[in-house]
Write a protein that holds these residues in place. Structure first.
Motif, PDB file in Angstrom:
ATOM      1  N   THR A  19       0.839  -1.207   0.000  1.00  0.00           N
ATOM      2  CA  THR A  19       0.000   0.000   0.000  1.00  0.00           C
ATOM      3  C   THR A  19       0.872   1.253   0.000  1.00  0.00           C
ATOM      4  O   THR A  19       0.620   2.211  -0.737  1.00  0.00           O
ATOM      5  CB  THR A  19      -0.924   0.002   1.240  1.00  0.00           C
ATOM      6  N   ILE A  20       1.954   1.224   0.820  1.00  0.00           N
ATOM      7  CA  ILE A  20       2.836   2.399   0.885  1.00  0.00           C
ATOM      8  C   ILE A  20       3.513   2.611  -0.475  1.00  0.00           C
ATOM      9  O   ILE A  20       3.580   3.722  -1.000  1.00  0.00           O
ATOM     10  CB  ILE A  20       3.887   2.221   2.019  1.00  0.00           C
ATOM     11  N   ASN A  21       3.989   1.510  -1.077  1.00  0.00           N
ATOM     12  CA  ASN A  21       4.626   1.604  -2.400  1.00  0.00           C
ATOM     13  C   ASN A  21       3.689   2.245  -3.403  1.00  0.00           C
ATOM     14  O   ASN A  21       4.077   3.121  -4.169  1.00  0.00           O
ATOM     15  CB  ASN A  21       4.944   0.187  -2.913  1.00  0.00           C
ATOM     16  N   LEU A  22       2.444   1.773  -3.360  1.00  0.00           N
ATOM     17  CA  LEU A  22       1.453   2.251  -4.330  1.00  0.00           C
ATOM     18  C   LEU A  22       1.184   3.738  -4.115  1.00  0.00           C
ATOM     19  O   LEU A  22       1.153   4.526  -5.076  1.00  0.00           O
ATOM     20  CB  LEU A  22       0.166   1.440  -4.164  1.00  0.00           C
ATOM     21  N   ALA A  23       1.029   4.137  -2.842  1.00  0.00           N
ATOM     22  CA  ALA A  23       0.739   5.544  -2.550  1.00  0.00           C
ATOM     23  C   ALA A  23       1.909   6.424  -3.011  1.00  0.00           C
ATOM     24  O   ALA A  23       1.708   7.461  -3.649  1.00  0.00           O
ATOM     25  CB  ALA A  23       0.487   5.713  -1.057  1.00  0.00           C
ATOM     26  N   LEU A  24       3.145   5.974  -2.707  1.00  0.00           N
ATOM     27  CA  LEU A  24       4.324   6.775  -3.090  1.00  0.00           C
ATOM     28  C   LEU A  24       4.427   6.899  -4.607  1.00  0.00           C
ATOM     29  O   LEU A  24       4.653   7.989  -5.146  1.00  0.00           O
ATOM     30  CB  LEU A  24       5.601   6.113  -2.553  1.00  0.00           C
ATOM     31  N   ALA A  25       4.267   5.754  -5.304  1.00  0.00           N
ATOM     32  CA  ALA A  25       4.400   5.762  -6.766  1.00  0.00           C
ATOM     33  C   ALA A  25       3.346   6.685  -7.376  1.00  0.00           C
ATOM     34  O   ALA A  25       3.657   7.461  -8.293  1.00  0.00           O
ATOM     35  CB  ALA A  25       4.255   4.347  -7.306  1.00  0.00           C
ATOM     36  N   SER A  26       2.095   6.628  -6.842  1.00  0.00           N
ATOM     37  CA  SER A  26       1.035   7.479  -7.389  1.00  0.00           C
ATOM     38  C   SER A  26       1.366   8.946  -7.143  1.00  0.00           C
ATOM     39  O   SER A  26       1.165   9.796  -8.013  1.00  0.00           O
ATOM     40  CB  SER A  26      -0.310   7.164  -6.729  1.00  0.00           C
ATOM     41  N   PHE A  27       1.896   9.227  -5.945  1.00  0.00           N
ATOM     42  CA  PHE A  27       2.220  10.617  -5.608  1.00  0.00           C
ATOM     43  C   PHE A  27       3.329  11.150  -6.533  1.00  0.00           C
ATOM     44  O   PHE A  27       3.220  12.245  -7.093  1.00  0.00           O
ATOM     45  CB  PHE A  27       2.644  10.711  -4.137  1.00  0.00           C
ATOM     46  N   VAL A  28       4.404  10.346  -6.698  1.00  0.00           N
ATOM     47  CA  VAL A  28       5.538  10.790  -7.533  1.00  0.00           C
ATOM     48  C   VAL A  28       5.064  11.022  -8.968  1.00  0.00           C
ATOM     49  O   VAL A  28       5.397  12.021  -9.612  1.00  0.00           O
ATOM     50  CB  VAL A  28       6.695   9.756  -7.493  1.00  0.00           C
ATOM     51  N   SER A  29       4.236  10.094  -9.470  1.00  0.00           N
ATOM     52  CA  SER A  29       3.750  10.208 -10.841  1.00  0.00           C
ATOM     53  C   SER A  29       2.936  11.494 -11.012  1.00  0.00           C
ATOM     54  O   SER A  29       3.160  12.264 -11.951  1.00  0.00           O
ATOM     55  CB  SER A  29       2.900   8.975 -11.164  1.00  0.00           C
ATOM     56  N   ALA A  30       2.016  11.756 -10.058  1.00  0.00           N
ATOM     57  CA  ALA A  30       1.156  12.935 -10.178  1.00  0.00           C
ATOM     58  C   ALA A  30       1.973  14.217 -10.024  1.00  0.00           C
ATOM     59  O   ALA A  30       1.820  15.163 -10.810  1.00  0.00           O
ATOM     60  CB  ALA A  30       0.058  12.868  -9.119  1.00  0.00           C
ATOM     61  N   ALA A  31       2.871  14.231  -9.014  1.00  0.00           N
ATOM     62  CA  ALA A  31       3.637  15.455  -8.751  1.00  0.00           C
ATOM     63  C   ALA A  31       4.534  15.799  -9.943  1.00  0.00           C
ATOM     64  O   ALA A  31       4.655  16.970 -10.336  1.00  0.00           O
ATOM     65  CB  ALA A  31       4.469  15.280  -7.484  1.00  0.00           C
ATOM     66  N   SER A  32       5.158  14.772 -10.551  1.00  0.00           N
ATOM     67  CA  SER A  32       6.058  15.069 -11.673  1.00  0.00           C
ATOM     68  C   SER A  32       5.262  15.580 -12.873  1.00  0.00           C
ATOM     69  O   SER A  32       5.734  16.446 -13.613  1.00  0.00           O
ATOM     70  CB  SER A  32       6.909  13.852 -12.035  1.00  0.00           C
ATOM     71  N   GLU A  33       4.031  15.092 -13.016  1.00  0.00           N
ATOM     72  CA  GLU A  33       3.217  15.594 -14.136  1.00  0.00           C
ATOM     73  C   GLU A  33       2.837  17.057 -13.914  1.00  0.00           C
ATOM     74  O   GLU A  33       2.976  17.888 -14.818  1.00  0.00           O
ATOM     75  CB  GLU A  33       1.963  14.736 -14.285  1.00  0.00           C
ATOM     76  N   GLY A  34       2.407  17.370 -12.677  1.00  0.00           N
ATOM     77  CA  GLY A  34       2.029  18.753 -12.355  1.00  0.00           C
ATOM     78  C   GLY A  34       3.209  19.694 -12.545  1.00  0.00           C
ATOM     79  O   GLY A  34       3.086  20.761 -13.160  1.00  0.00           O
ATOM     80  N   ALA A  35       4.397  19.288 -12.049  1.00  0.00           N
ATOM     81  CA  ALA A  35       5.597  20.130 -12.158  1.00  0.00           C
ATOM     82  C   ALA A  35       5.943  20.352 -13.634  1.00  0.00           C
ATOM     83  O   ALA A  35       6.364  21.447 -14.021  1.00  0.00           O
ATOM     84  CB  ALA A  35       6.747  19.471 -11.416  1.00  0.00           C
ATOM     85  N   GLY A  36       5.759  19.319 -14.447  1.00  0.00           N
ATOM     86  CA  GLY A  36       6.042  19.432 -15.891  1.00  0.00           C
ATOM     87  C   GLY A  36       5.194  20.527 -16.517  1.00  0.00           C
ATOM     88  O   GLY A  36       5.680  21.325 -17.315  1.00  0.00           O
ATOM     89  N   PHE A  37       3.912  20.601 -16.112  1.00  0.00           N
ATOM     90  CA  PHE A  37       3.035  21.641 -16.681  1.00  0.00           C
ATOM     91  C   PHE A  37       3.457  23.035 -16.209  1.00  0.00           C
ATOM     92  O   PHE A  37       3.419  23.995 -16.969  1.00  0.00           O
ATOM     93  CB  PHE A  37       1.576  21.359 -16.314  1.00  0.00           C
ATOM     94  N   VAL A  38       3.856  23.131 -14.931  1.00  0.00           N
ATOM     95  CA  VAL A  38       4.268  24.441 -14.419  1.00  0.00           C
ATOM     96  C   VAL A  38       5.467  24.961 -15.220  1.00  0.00           C
ATOM     97  O   VAL A  38       5.587  26.152 -15.497  1.00  0.00           O
ATOM     98  CB  VAL A  38       4.588  24.350 -12.909  1.00  0.00           C
ATOM     99  N   LEU A  39       6.345  24.016 -15.604  1.00  0.00           N
ATOM    100  CA  LEU A  39       7.539  24.419 -16.362  1.00  0.00           C
ATOM    101  C   LEU A  39       7.191  24.979 -17.741  1.00  0.00           C
ATOM    102  O   LEU A  39       8.005  25.636 -18.371  1.00  0.00           O
ATOM    103  CB  LEU A  39       8.460  23.213 -16.547  1.00  0.00           C
ATOM    104  N   LEU A  40       5.971  24.655 -18.219  1.00  0.00           N
ATOM    105  CA  LEU A  40       5.599  25.099 -19.574  1.00  0.00           C
ATOM    106  C   LEU A  40       5.602  26.616 -19.711  1.00  0.00           C
ATOM    107  O   LEU A  40       5.956  27.150 -20.756  1.00  0.00           O
ATOM    108  CB  LEU A  40       4.204  24.566 -19.934  1.00  0.00           C
ATOM    109  N   VAL A  41       5.179  27.325 -18.632  1.00  0.00           N
ATOM    110  CA  VAL A  41       5.077  28.793 -18.745  1.00  0.00           C
ATOM    111  C   VAL A  41       6.438  29.421 -19.032  1.00  0.00           C
ATOM    112  O   VAL A  41       6.596  30.103 -20.045  1.00  0.00           O
ATOM    113  CB  VAL A  41       4.411  29.399 -17.483  1.00  0.00           C
ATOM    114  N   PRO A  42       7.487  29.168 -18.179  1.00  0.00           N
ATOM    115  CA  PRO A  42       8.797  29.755 -18.512  1.00  0.00           C
ATOM    116  C   PRO A  42       9.342  29.234 -19.837  1.00  0.00           C
ATOM    117  O   PRO A  42      10.018  29.958 -20.560  1.00  0.00           O
ATOM    118  CB  PRO A  42       9.691  29.337 -17.337  1.00  0.00           C
TER     119      PRO A  42
END
Ligand SMILES: Nc1ncnc2c1ncn2[C@@H]1O[C@H](COP(=O)(O)OP(=O)(O)OP(=O)(O)O)[C@@H](O)[C@H]1O
Length: 555
Positions: A19-42
């Motif tokens: 369960t912990i593995n799954l939660a961490l993997a989901s969090f990393v996947s979502a956070a990296s996607e969000g950060a990727g979009f933020v980078l689009l503006v600059p």
């Protein structure tokens, strides 16, 4: 209920790491996607320095295009790796959960009292152990996807908030409204899921009944009627599944349209009302384009969860019921059976039925052959179950040499009895494996002696002898051959009491006579109760007990 049950299961120590593995993997996947979009503006602003776009990065952290691109690629790679990790974690977790649930159900079932087991509906346990528990795995996969999708949406929302808070708030309000509007569709999916469980149960029951009755079906030429009965079950399952797929697809279609309207409104507000610069508008558009299918997927997975979740309730109900009827675990020594097995005012009543046994008073002397006769349904098998300690009476007492059999004693008494039923069970493996089921250390000599007593000398003639594979994986034995091997298996146990429940009904009269005489001889060492309507056994018996409507009557 199902959600609470799922989380209870996932909190088990064996599941915690997954369960912990799954939660961490989901969090990393979502956070990296969000950060990727933020980078689009600059990134977009640096492509066109004339926009005058203010940097969303902290002051002093001006990044060049190559660095921005490298960061972008790194984030995509991180997300891809997290997705692989997540996919494997979901698989591990759902399999572990299914195995653990299935084993808990199997252990509950095997450890339950006979009275409860014998009252199970036909196919009930099979339907639970196979289809319901597999649906639990599907429910976990749906739940894991829901968590991932919700996190991904939250990360996109966070990215949109960084880029343009007003536009992000408009989009979030739209998404929330859509979710609330779809509550009735989710409720309907759940109702269809419950219906699906019942249809699976019915199909399992019909299938197992058909498999057991194949011979009768063929001889009565009822093949086509049975085929249409099964087809009726399959088509009603098909209709239910179609209803589910239909409601899912409709929800998706409406969502796509609703989502497009929300996104268009948000972008229109950004451009026309809020005068947001072009790189920000483009980034917002990219975020919406990505978020739109995610909202649809959240709805679809929520429906998938609602459809599969009732299986969790079924599994919990079955496990709780089996555990509520747990057989006594302890085994206290039962008295030695030297003189008499006596029943005093014994009564048995199955829930919702008339009494199966009433005011039974009888004595079975040790080292005797006792025959129990009576019409069908008169309570013979129930009486045998009481004598063998398989079940205890609702009223009255059972005593061995004057000591009442109760509680933990029943188990050890049961281990000193052997039961042979009319439809003998032959397990897969060899004849030797089947005999060793009674005594794991039995030597070949002991096995041959038991086979001789059971008039099963035919084993010497079949290829492989004791090592001949039988049952589902080997040679098909005739009804009479199975009865004789089952009898030999019971004899190998050297029991204090042997109960034969119409156990010679499939034999020719010569074999039956030989076995009856062998049993007679065996009464020097053991006591035999034979349930038999007719034949040689009642003739050779020391005592005949006749039952009618659950009462002992004059023979
Ligand atoms: N697990 C059960 N749940 C509910 N009722 C049961 C159960 N087992 C037996 N009965 C009922 O108890 C009564 C006695 O059944 P039992 O099997 O003891 O009769 P029997 O004399 O052995 O019948 P037969 O000769 O047909 O095997 C019957 O009415 C039967 O339907």
């Amino acid at each position: 209920m199902a959600l609470r049950e799922t989380f209870r299961q996932l909190r088990q120590p064996a599941m915690r790491r997954g369960t912990i593995n799954l939660a961490l993997a989901s969090f990393v996947s979502a956070a990296s996607e969000g950060a990727g979009f933020v980078l689009l503006v600059p990134l977009l602003a640096s492509l066109d320095a004339t926009t005058g776009q203010a940097s969303i990065l902290p002051t002093g952290l001006e990044l060049k295009l190559p660095v921005l691109l490298a960061l972008f690629v790194a984030l995509v790679a991180l997300r891809a790796a997290a997705e692989v990790w997540r996919a494997l974690s979901v698989q591990d977790l759902s399999r572990a959960l299914v195995d653990s649930l299935r084993m808990t159900a199997v252990q509950g079932m095997l450890g339950a009292r006979w009275r409860w087991l014998s009252g199970l509906r036909e196919g009930e346990a099979e339907a639970l152990l196979v289809s319901d528990i597999n649906r639990c795995a599907y429910a976990v996969e749906m739940l894991a996807s829901l968590v991932r999708l919700t996190l991904a949406l939250a990360a996109l929302l966070a990215a949109a908030l960084v880029v343009s808070p007003p536009a992000a708030l408009v989009a979030a309000a739209g998404a929330l409204l859509t979710y609330l509007l779809f509550a009735p569709v989710r409720r309907r999916a759940r109702a269809i899921g419950e219906d699906l469980s019942e249809r699976h149960d019915a199909i399992h029951a019909n299938l197992s009944r058909t498999m057991r009755g194949l011979r009768v079906i063929k001889s009565f030429e009822k093949e086509s009627e049975h085929a249409s009965l099964l087809d009726h079950g399959f088509s009603s399952l098909r209709r239910t599944e179609r209803a589910y797929i239909g409601s899912n697809a409709l929800a998706q279609a409406i969502l796509q349209i609703g989502g497009a309207i929300v996104a268009a409104l948000a972008i229109w507000a950004a451009v026309a009302k809020l005068s947001i610069p072009l790189p920000t508008v483009l980034t917002l558009a990219a975020i919406f384009v990505r978020a739109l299918p995610l909202v649809g997927q959240v709805q679809a997975h929520a429906q998938g969860w609602a459809h599969a979740a009732p299986a969790f309730d079924n599994a919990r109900r079955f496990i709780e019921a089996s555990q509520a009827h747990t057989d006594t675990a302890a085994s206290a020594p039962a008295p030695n059976f030297r003189t008499v097995l006596s029943l005093r005012d014994v009564g048995v009543r199955f829930a919702g039925r008339e009494s199966a046994l009433e005011h039974i008073n009888m004595e079975i002397p040790a080292n005797c052959l006792v025959a129990i006769c009576g019409p069908s349904g008169s309570g013979k098998s129930t009486l045998a179950d009481i004598c063998s300690g398989l079940t205890s009476p609702d009223t009255g007492t059972v005593a061995i040499d004057g000591t009442c059999l109760e509680g933990a004693m029943l188990r050890s008494w049961r281990s000193r009895t052997a039961y042979v039923q009319q439809e003998p069970v032959i397990f897969g493996g060899t004849i030797r494996d089947n005999l060793r089921f009674a005594d794991a250390k039995a030597t070949d000599d002991c096995m041959w002696a038991a086979l001789e007593d059971a008039h099963a000398g035919f084993v010497r003639e079949i290829p492989g002898g004791l090592d001949c594979p039988v049952g589902a994986t080997g040679r098909e034995l005739s009804g009479g051959e199975k009865q004789r091997i089952a009898l030999a298996r019971a004899l190998l146990r050297s029991p204090d009491l042997i109960i034969l429940d119409e156990a010679t009904s499939a034999l020719d009269s010569a074999s039956e006579k030989a076995i009856a005489e062998a049993l007679r001889r065996m009464t020097k060492k053991t006591t035999v109760i034979a349930i038999a309507h007719r034949g040689i056994l009642p003739e050779l018996a020391d005592q005949v007990i006749r039952l009618e409507r659950g009462r002992v009557v004059a023979p």
